[in-house]
Design an enzyme around this catalytic site. Structure first.
Site, PDB file in Angstrom:
ATOM      1  N   HIS A   1      79.654  22.307  42.955  1.00 37.71           N
ATOM      2  CA  HIS A   1      80.725  21.636  43.271  1.00 37.71           C
ATOM      3  C   HIS A   1      80.335  20.412  44.370  1.00 37.71           C
ATOM      4  O   HIS A   1      80.950  19.530  44.659  1.00 37.71           O
ATOM      5  CB  HIS A   1      81.818  22.252  43.898  1.00 37.71           C
ATOM      6  CG  HIS A   1      81.494  22.817  45.163  1.00 37.71           C
ATOM      7  ND1 HIS A   1      81.420  24.469  44.967  1.00 37.71           N
ATOM      8  CD2 HIS A   1      81.578  22.536  46.447  1.00 37.71           C
ATOM      9  CE1 HIS A   1      81.005  24.691  46.605  1.00 37.71           C
ATOM     10  NE2 HIS A   1      81.178  23.584  47.236  1.00 37.71           N
TER      11      HIS A   1
ATOM     12  N   ASP B   1      78.888  28.208  39.727  1.00 37.24           N
ATOM     13  CA  ASP B   1      78.879  27.055  40.864  1.00 37.24           C
ATOM     14  C   ASP B   1      77.585  26.936  41.567  1.00 37.24           C
ATOM     15  O   ASP B   1      77.470  27.041  42.815  1.00 37.24           O
ATOM     16  CB  ASP B   1      79.942  27.706  41.942  1.00 37.24           C
ATOM     17  CG  ASP B   1      80.442  26.310  42.789  1.00 37.24           C
ATOM     18  OD1 ASP B   1      80.210  25.338  42.334  1.00 37.24           O
ATOM     19  OD2 ASP B   1      80.951  26.658  43.898  1.00 37.24           O
TER      20      ASP B   1
ATOM     21  N   GLY C   1      80.542  21.494  54.412  1.00 39.06           N
ATOM     22  CA  GLY C   1      79.415  20.988  54.424  1.00 39.06           C
ATOM     23  C   GLY C   1      78.159  21.885  54.410  1.00 39.06           C
ATOM     24  O   GLY C   1      77.062  21.730  54.225  1.00 39.06           O
ATOM     25  N   ASN C   2      78.743  23.339  54.758  1.00 34.96           N
ATOM     26  CA  ASN C   2      77.764  24.350  54.608  1.00 34.96           C
ATOM     27  C   ASN C   2      77.441  24.695  52.997  1.00 34.96           C
ATOM     28  O   ASN C   2      76.516  25.740  52.681  1.00 34.96           O
ATOM     29  CB  ASN C   2      78.342  25.562  55.244  1.00 34.96           C
ATOM     30  CG  ASN C   2      77.772  25.901  56.609  1.00 34.96           C
ATOM     31  OD1 ASN C   2      78.771  25.779  57.538  1.00 34.96           O
ATOM     32  ND2 ASN C   2      76.488  26.112  56.933  1.00 34.96           N
ATOM     33  N   SER C   3      78.309  24.259  52.161  1.00 35.60           N
ATOM     34  CA  SER C   3      78.221  24.724  50.634  1.00 35.60           C
ATOM     35  C   SER C   3      76.530  24.391  50.315  1.00 35.60           C
ATOM     36  O   SER C   3      76.335  23.282  50.145  1.00 35.60           O
ATOM     37  CB  SER C   3      79.211  24.059  49.959  1.00 35.60           C
ATOM     38  OG  SER C   3      80.477  24.640  49.905  1.00 35.60           O
TER      39      SER C   3
ATOM     40  N   LEU D   1      77.315  41.434  26.385  1.00 33.48           N
ATOM     41  CA  LEU D   1      77.543  42.477  25.804  1.00 33.48           C
ATOM     42  C   LEU D   1      78.794  42.929  24.827  1.00 33.48           C
ATOM     43  O   LEU D   1      78.723  43.473  23.812  1.00 33.48           O
ATOM     44  CB  LEU D   1      78.169  43.792  27.006  1.00 33.48           C
ATOM     45  CG  LEU D   1      77.190  44.412  27.830  1.00 33.48           C
ATOM     46  CD1 LEU D   1      77.770  45.143  28.831  1.00 33.48           C
ATOM     47  CD2 LEU D   1      76.161  45.720  26.902  1.00 33.48           C
ATOM     48  N   GLY D   2      79.767  41.739  25.130  1.00 33.84           N
ATOM     49  CA  GLY D   2      80.840  41.624  23.885  1.00 33.84           C
ATOM     50  C   GLY D   2      81.850  42.630  23.978  1.00 33.84           C
ATOM     51  O   GLY D   2      82.268  43.390  23.001  1.00 33.84           O
ATOM     52  N   VAL D   3      82.243  42.894  25.190  1.00 39.13           N
ATOM     53  CA  VAL D   3      83.173  44.140  25.516  1.00 39.13           C
ATOM     54  C   VAL D   3      84.133  43.496  26.444  1.00 39.13           C
ATOM     55  O   VAL D   3      84.214  42.625  27.200  1.00 39.13           O
ATOM     56  CB  VAL D   3      82.527  45.316  26.182  1.00 39.13           C
ATOM     57  CG1 VAL D   3      81.585  45.965  25.253  1.00 39.13           C
ATOM     58  CG2 VAL D   3      81.993  44.682  27.474  1.00 39.13           C
TER      59      VAL D   3
ATOM     60  N   ILE E   1      86.862  44.541  29.381  1.00 39.80           N
ATOM     61  CA  ILE E   1      86.499  45.808  30.483  1.00 39.80           C
ATOM     62  C   ILE E   1      87.514  45.600  31.141  1.00 39.80           C
ATOM     63  O   ILE E   1      88.195  44.560  31.590  1.00 39.80           O
ATOM     64  CB  ILE E   1      85.106  45.421  30.866  1.00 39.80           C
ATOM     65  CG1 ILE E   1      84.865  44.122  31.685  1.00 39.80           C
ATOM     66  CG2 ILE E   1      83.814  45.621  30.031  1.00 39.80           C
ATOM     67  CD1 ILE E   1      83.683  43.860  32.573  1.00 39.80           C
TER      68      ILE E   1
END
Length: 491
Positions: A129, A159, A237-239, A294-296, A298
């Site tokens: 971002h 992100d 600003g810390n991002s 994994l295709g699960v 959950i």
């Protein structure tokens, strides 16, 4: 984390005032896109025995600040003007055919954030971002040197993003071990809040594996969240800045804060370095993140679920269903199994399971331990990609992509699955349609396929750009639209 907390968790956006105007683990090495320059992927912390005194922050601060950069971005934001044409209101812009309406004007917008140098030759990891939609990215080093940066690639799901500046012999941080991080351990957050460069704050790890923190707007984004929660002060600003342990090792990228006002209110969240390593390495090497699935379907086991399903365990991740071509189902895992470990690591939460699996690529195998009716069973699962196979899929920003200024588009290579989907044996995918370009005017959408240019079959983005650059007179384009319909355009 309840819904009320989520509603107030904001991406530390990481603009400090918006104004108009592990080497072997990830098999990186030279083939990753890095040169021979030292990097976080090939270098360990130089002195693992420091510091000796709890609460002694000076060593980590001095080691970290030279490798944390200030990032400034410019974006072109469209603003509509008064319309004198009915096309303006109907289509959302001025009549492209000269009907008197005026196009939306591009208004510059500026924002800022932070980033962390991870290689001596200028690779920098930050938040998606911070640089998303930026038309210009400027990096300011700790010693005040400024550089224009190139966005290598981005990953909205985690992100994270990687950018690069052209420089050598830069200071960089080494990767720590976020798995070994303990609740209550001291950490430092380093970044550039409110345009105050090289700011260091201290706190402790408040929790690990936090999820459901950020609301994502895009339906195409599958959030990968297993945040480190700290009480180190983090502000806009810390991002993209560093979260480090007292050895000065990178253990997270600061990403979000919990706040009702937009300023720090006691909770901040960082992407753990276990995810940062994998994502940044893939972005550099492939242009996108190679995610194994994994295709699960959950959900976390709790007392209520255990009672409803008559489960023989009260901890783990419940398997409620499978996706098409599921890797887990192929390996023998069944509905009502409870996944309790992956590769020997306990999976007491969905966030932990997702974090572990996210470190793997399609085609890699993991050892899954399940509780089935009270008995423990082991399964070797070979992970698949989102298309249900084990292929590595290059991204739109990989070295195989190319940009055409003439058409106003970016091209990317087609995967075998995409060729099968569109029923073509050659061609290139339109990875991005640029504003005000010819393709935008003709209405050709992102995801469409160009198979021929001037009756010549196209096999790569490079071929497409070369054919367009060597054009004489009109250009004939043939291909398949996103809805599967065939098209021929003459420009």
């Amino acid at each position: 984390m309840n819904n009320q907390l989520k509603s107030y968790a904001i991406i530390a956006l990481m603009s400090s005032g918006v104004t108009l105007g592990a080497y072997s683990l990830f098999n990186l090495g030279n083939s990753s896109g890095f040169s021979d320059a030292p990097s976080a992927f090939t270098t360990s912390v130089s002195n693992p025995n420091v510091p000796g005194n709890p609460g002694e922050f000076t060593y980590a601060a001095e080691k970290t600040t030279p490798a944390v950069v200030h990032i400034k971005t410019k974006m072109e934001v469209r603003q509509r003007q008064q319309s004198s044409s009915p096309f303006d209101d109907f289509f959302g812009f001025g009549d492209p055919f000269g009907g008197g309406g005026r196009r939306q004007q591009q208004q510059p917008q500026e924002a800022s954030g932070s980033g962390v140098i991870i290689s001596a030759d200028g690779y920098i990891v930050t938040n998606n971002h911070v640089v998303a939609e930026a038309s210009e990215v400027t990096v300011i080093l700790n010693d005040k040197r400024e550089y224009k940066a190139k966005v290598i690639s981005t990953d909205p799901s985690s992100d994270l993003a990687v950018i690069q500046i052209k420089e050598t012999n830069l200071p960089f941080l080494t990767f720590g071990d976020s798995d070994a991080l303990r609740v209550g351990e001291w950490v430092l957050a380093v970044g550039n809040p409110f345009n105050l460069e090289s700011t260091v704050t201290a706190g402790i790890v408040s929790a690990k594996g936090r999820q459901n923190i950020i609301d994502r707007d895009s339906p195409d984004v599958n959030p990968l969240e297993s945040f480190i929660q700290t009480d180190a002060a983090v502000n806009p600003g810390n991002s993209g800045g560093a979260l480090v342990n007292l050895k000065g090792e990178l253990i997270g990228i600061n990403t979000a804060i919990y706040s009702r006002t937009g300023q720090f209110a006691g909770y901040s969240f960082a992407v753990p370095v276990s995810i940062v390593k994998k994502v940044s390495g893939d972005l550099i090497k492939y242009g996108n993140v190679q995610r194994g699935f994994l295709g699960v379907q959950i959900s976390e086991v709790n007392a209520k679920l255990a009672d409803e399903k008559d489960l023989k365990t009260s901890a783990g991740v419940y398997v409620g269903g499978f996706s098409e071509n599921s890797a887990a189902k192929d390996a023998g895992i069944k509905i009502n199994d409870v996944i309790v470990k992956i590769d020997g690591s306990e999976t007491k939460s969905s966030a932990k399971l997702m974090e572990i699996v996210s470190r793997k690529r399609p085609g890699e195998a993991i050892q899954v331990t399940v509780n089935r009716d009270g008995a423990t069973k082991e399964f070797k699962v070979t992970l698949k990609n989102k298309d249900g196979n084990t292929e590595i899929v290059k991204g739109d920003n990989s070295p195989e992509s190319a940009k055409s200024e003439f058409l106003g588009a970016k091209f990317a290579s087609l995967t075998p699955a995409e060729m099968k989907k569109f029923g073509v044996s050659s061609g290139v995918k339109i990875a991005e349609v640029l504003p005000d370009g010819r393709l935008e005017m003709y209405g050709l959408a992102k995801g469409s396929v160009i198979t021929k240019i001037n009756d010549k079959a196209i096999n790569s983005p490079k071929e497409a750009v070369e054919a367009l650059e060597s054009r004489k007179g009109r250009i004939k384009l043939e291909g398949v639209d996103v809805d599967g319909s065939r098209f021929i355009y003459v420009l």
